[in-house]
Motif scaffolding. Structure first.
Motif, PDB file in Angstrom:
ATOM      1  N   ALA A  41      51.746  22.544  88.747  1.00 37.33           N
ATOM      2  CA  ALA A  41      51.595  23.347  87.535  1.00 37.33           C
ATOM      3  C   ALA A  41      51.353  22.376  86.394  1.00 37.33           C
ATOM      4  CB  ALA A  41      52.840  24.178  87.284  1.00 37.33           C
ATOM      5  N   ARG A  42      50.578  22.812  85.407  1.00 38.51           N
ATOM      6  CA  ARG A  42      50.260  21.943  84.284  1.00 38.51           C
ATOM      7  C   ARG A  42      50.029  22.743  83.016  1.00 38.51           C
ATOM      8  NH1 ARG A  42      44.802  18.895  85.362  1.00 38.51           N
ATOM      9  NH2 ARG A  42      45.876  18.406  87.269  1.00 38.51           N
ATOM     10  N   ALA A  43      50.204  22.059  81.909  1.00 39.93           N
ATOM     11  CA  ALA A  43      49.797  22.554  80.599  1.00 39.93           C
ATOM     12  C   ALA A  43      48.788  21.551  80.075  1.00 39.93           C
ATOM     13  CB  ALA A  43      50.993  22.655  79.665  1.00 39.93           C
ATOM     14  N   ASN A  44      47.780  22.019  79.356  1.00 41.65           N
ATOM     15  CA  ASN A  44      46.795  21.123  78.756  1.00 41.65           C
ATOM     16  C   ASN A  44      46.823  21.309  77.252  1.00 41.65           C
ATOM     17  OD1 ASN A  44      45.848  20.935  81.530  1.00 41.65           O
ATOM     18  ND2 ASN A  44      43.984  20.073  80.668  1.00 41.65           N
ATOM     19  N   PHE A  45      46.903  20.196  76.526  1.00 41.91           N
ATOM     20  CA  PHE A  45      46.833  20.198  75.074  1.00 41.91           C
ATOM     21  C   PHE A  45      45.599  19.399  74.685  1.00 41.91           C
ATOM     22  CE2 PHE A  45      51.267  20.517  76.261  1.00 41.91           C
ATOM     23  CZ  PHE A  45      51.665  21.641  75.550  1.00 41.91           C
ATOM     24  N   PHE A  46      44.712  20.026  73.907  1.00 43.24           N
ATOM     25  CA  PHE A  46      43.443  19.426  73.529  1.00 43.24           C
ATOM     26  C   PHE A  46      43.454  19.116  72.033  1.00 43.24           C
ATOM     27  CE2 PHE A  46      42.783  22.586  76.848  1.00 43.24           C
ATOM     28  CZ  PHE A  46      42.109  21.876  77.823  1.00 43.24           C
ATOM     29  N   PRO A  47      43.938  17.968  71.602  1.00 45.77           N
ATOM     30  CA  PRO A  47      43.930  17.671  70.165  1.00 45.77           C
ATOM     31  C   PRO A  47      42.522  17.456  69.621  1.00 45.77           C
ATOM     32  CG  PRO A  47      44.712  15.781  71.397  1.00 45.77           C
ATOM     33  CD  PRO A  47      44.543  16.904  72.379  1.00 45.77           C
ATOM     34  N   ASN A  48      41.579  17.091  70.494  1.00 49.85           N
ATOM     35  CA  ASN A  48      40.176  16.965  70.101  1.00 49.85           C
ATOM     36  C   ASN A  48      39.317  17.180  71.337  1.00 49.85           C
ATOM     37  OD1 ASN A  48      39.723  14.383  71.469  1.00 49.85           O
ATOM     38  ND2 ASN A  48      40.997  13.490  69.854  1.00 49.85           N
ATOM     39  N   SER A  49      38.011  17.035  71.195  1.00 43.08           N
ATOM     40  CA  SER A  49      37.112  17.342  72.313  1.00 43.08           C
ATOM     41  C   SER A  49      37.014  16.218  73.339  1.00 43.08           C
ATOM     42  CB  SER A  49      35.726  17.682  71.767  1.00 43.08           C
ATOM     43  OG  SER A  49      35.198  16.571  71.065  1.00 43.08           O
ATOM     44  N   THR A  50      37.662  15.083  73.099  1.00 47.54           N
ATOM     45  CA  THR A  50      37.554  13.951  74.014  1.00 47.54           C
ATOM     46  C   THR A  50      38.830  13.688  74.802  1.00 47.54           C
ATOM     47  OG1 THR A  50      35.984  12.933  72.492  1.00 47.54           O
ATOM     48  CG2 THR A  50      36.962  11.502  74.140  1.00 47.54           C
ATOM     49  N   ILE A  51      40.001  13.876  74.183  1.00 47.84           N
ATOM     50  CA  ILE A  51      41.290  13.540  74.787  1.00 47.84           C
ATOM     51  C   ILE A  51      42.072  14.811  75.099  1.00 47.84           C
ATOM     52  CG2 ILE A  51      43.526  12.415  74.380  1.00 47.84           C
ATOM     53  CD1 ILE A  51      41.370  10.372  74.630  1.00 47.84           C
ATOM     54  N   SER A  52      42.770  14.820  76.225  1.00 48.00           N
ATOM     55  CA  SER A  52      43.697  15.904  76.581  1.00 48.00           C
ATOM     56  C   SER A  52      45.009  15.282  77.033  1.00 48.00           C
ATOM     57  CB  SER A  52      43.145  16.755  77.730  1.00 48.00           C
ATOM     58  OG  SER A  52      41.933  17.358  77.379  1.00 48.00           O
ATOM     59  N   PHE A  53      46.116  15.892  76.630  1.00 51.49           N
ATOM     60  CA  PHE A  53      47.443  15.521  77.111  1.00 51.49           C
ATOM     61  C   PHE A  53      47.873  16.595  78.090  1.00 51.49           C
ATOM     62  CE2 PHE A  53      47.070  13.610  72.928  1.00 51.49           C
ATOM     63  CZ  PHE A  53      47.352  12.287  73.231  1.00 51.49           C
ATOM     64  N   VAL A  54      48.314  16.178  79.289  1.00 53.26           N
ATOM     65  CA  VAL A  54      48.533  17.128  80.375  1.00 53.26           C
ATOM     66  C   VAL A  54      49.898  16.891  81.032  1.00 53.26           C
ATOM     67  CG1 VAL A  54      47.517  18.139  82.455  1.00 53.26           C
ATOM     68  CG2 VAL A  54      46.029  17.027  80.769  1.00 53.26           C
ATOM     69  N   PRO A  55      50.968  17.558  80.525  1.00 55.46           N
ATOM     70  CA  PRO A  55      52.247  17.503  81.241  1.00 55.46           C
ATOM     71  C   PRO A  55      52.111  18.244  82.566  1.00 55.46           C
ATOM     72  CG  PRO A  55      52.462  18.688  79.143  1.00 55.46           C
ATOM     73  CD  PRO A  55      51.037  18.314  79.303  1.00 55.46           C
ATOM     74  N   GLN A  56      52.718  17.681  83.624  1.00 58.83           N
ATOM     75  CA  GLN A  56      52.532  18.250  84.959  1.00 58.83           C
ATOM     76  C   GLN A  56      53.820  18.233  85.765  1.00 58.83           C
ATOM     77  OE1 GLN A  56      49.426  15.896  86.749  1.00 58.83           O
ATOM     78  NE2 GLN A  56      47.924  16.577  85.271  1.00 58.83           N
ATOM     79  N   PHE A  57      53.920  19.219  86.641  1.00 58.51           N
ATOM     80  CA  PHE A  57      54.976  19.264  87.651  1.00 58.51           C
ATOM     81  C   PHE A  57      54.296  19.455  88.985  1.00 58.51           C
ATOM     82  CE2 PHE A  57      57.696  21.667  90.519  1.00 58.51           C
ATOM     83  CZ  PHE A  57      58.812  20.848  90.557  1.00 58.51           C
TER      84      PHE A  57
END
Length: 172
Positions: A41-57
Motif C-alpha cells: 500500500a502506498r500514498a503519493n505526494f506530488f509537491p511538483n511535477s518532477t518529484i514524488s514522496f511515496v510512503p509505503q507499507f
C-alpha cells in the motif's frame, strides 16, 4: 513508532485529499530471488511535477520463502514526462521486520533490518494510474517487480467533469 507514522499519514491525507497532488494505491510484488509474492500500500505526494514522496507499507505473507513487512519512504524523480506515461527513477529506504528470519540460511540473519532500494518505474498520467516498478535491494542483493494501481484524488480530467481515464491536467 508505528503510531507516529500512522498519525503523519492521516494528517497528510486530510490536507491533500481534495488536491491533485495526492494519491493512494496498492500493488502486488514478486521477489525473484526468494520466489515470494507480496502486497503493498502506498500514498503519493506530488509537491511538483518532477518529484514524488511515496510512503509505503509492504507485506510478504509467507506464500514463498519470506515472511516479512516493511515500512518506508521512496522518492521518485521523473526523468521522462510523456503525454501518456511518466518514467521515473526511485530510491527507497525502509525498516524491515523479518518474521521468519530464524529459518534463513543467511549467516547473521536478524529479525529487524533496514533496506535500501533503487529502481525504475513507469506510470500513466491518468486519474486511475497503473504503475510498474523494478527494484534492487542493495542490502540483500534482491530484485523484485511491483505492479499496482494508484488513484489521484481531486483529479478531474474528462470533458464531462467526472474523474476518468484521461490525462490528469495537474501533470501535463
Amino acid at each position: 513508532m508505528k503510531g507516529v507514522v500512522v498519525l503523519i499519514l492521516i494528517l497528510f491525507t486530510s490536507y491533500f485529499l481534495n488536491a491533485q497532488n495526492f494519491g493512494l494505491g496498492a500493488s502486488a510484488m514478486y521477489n525473484f530471488q526468494t520466489e515470494s509474492f507480496g502486497v503493498g500500500a502506498r500514498a503519493n505526494f506530488f509537491p511538483n511535477s518532477t518529484i514524488s514522496f511515496v510512503p509505503q507499507f509492504t507485506y510478504y505473507p509467507g506464500w514463498g520463502e519470506i515472511n516479512e513487512y516493511m515500512i518506508g519512504m521512496a522518492i521518485e524523480y521523473k526523468i521522462i514526462r510523456g503525454n501518456r506515461f511518466n518514467y521515473y527513477l526511485l530510491v527507497h529506504g525502509a525498516y524491515n521486520s523479518w518474521l521468519n528470519y530464524d529459518v534463513s540460511a543467511l549467516k547473521d540473519a536478524q529479525p529487524t533490518n533496514w533496506n535500501l532500494e533503487g529502481g525504475v518505474g513507469v506510470a500513466t498520467n491518468t486519474c486511475l494510474r497503473p504503475f510498474l516498478e523494478y527494484r534492487y535491494n542493495i542490502k540483500f542483493m534482491e530484485t523484485h517487480l511491483r505492479l499496482g494501481l494508484l488513484y489521484i484524488f481531486g483529479c478531474n480530467n474528462s470533458k464531462s467533469g467526472r474523474s476518468g481515464g484521461g490525462i490528469c491536467p495537474a501533470y501535463q
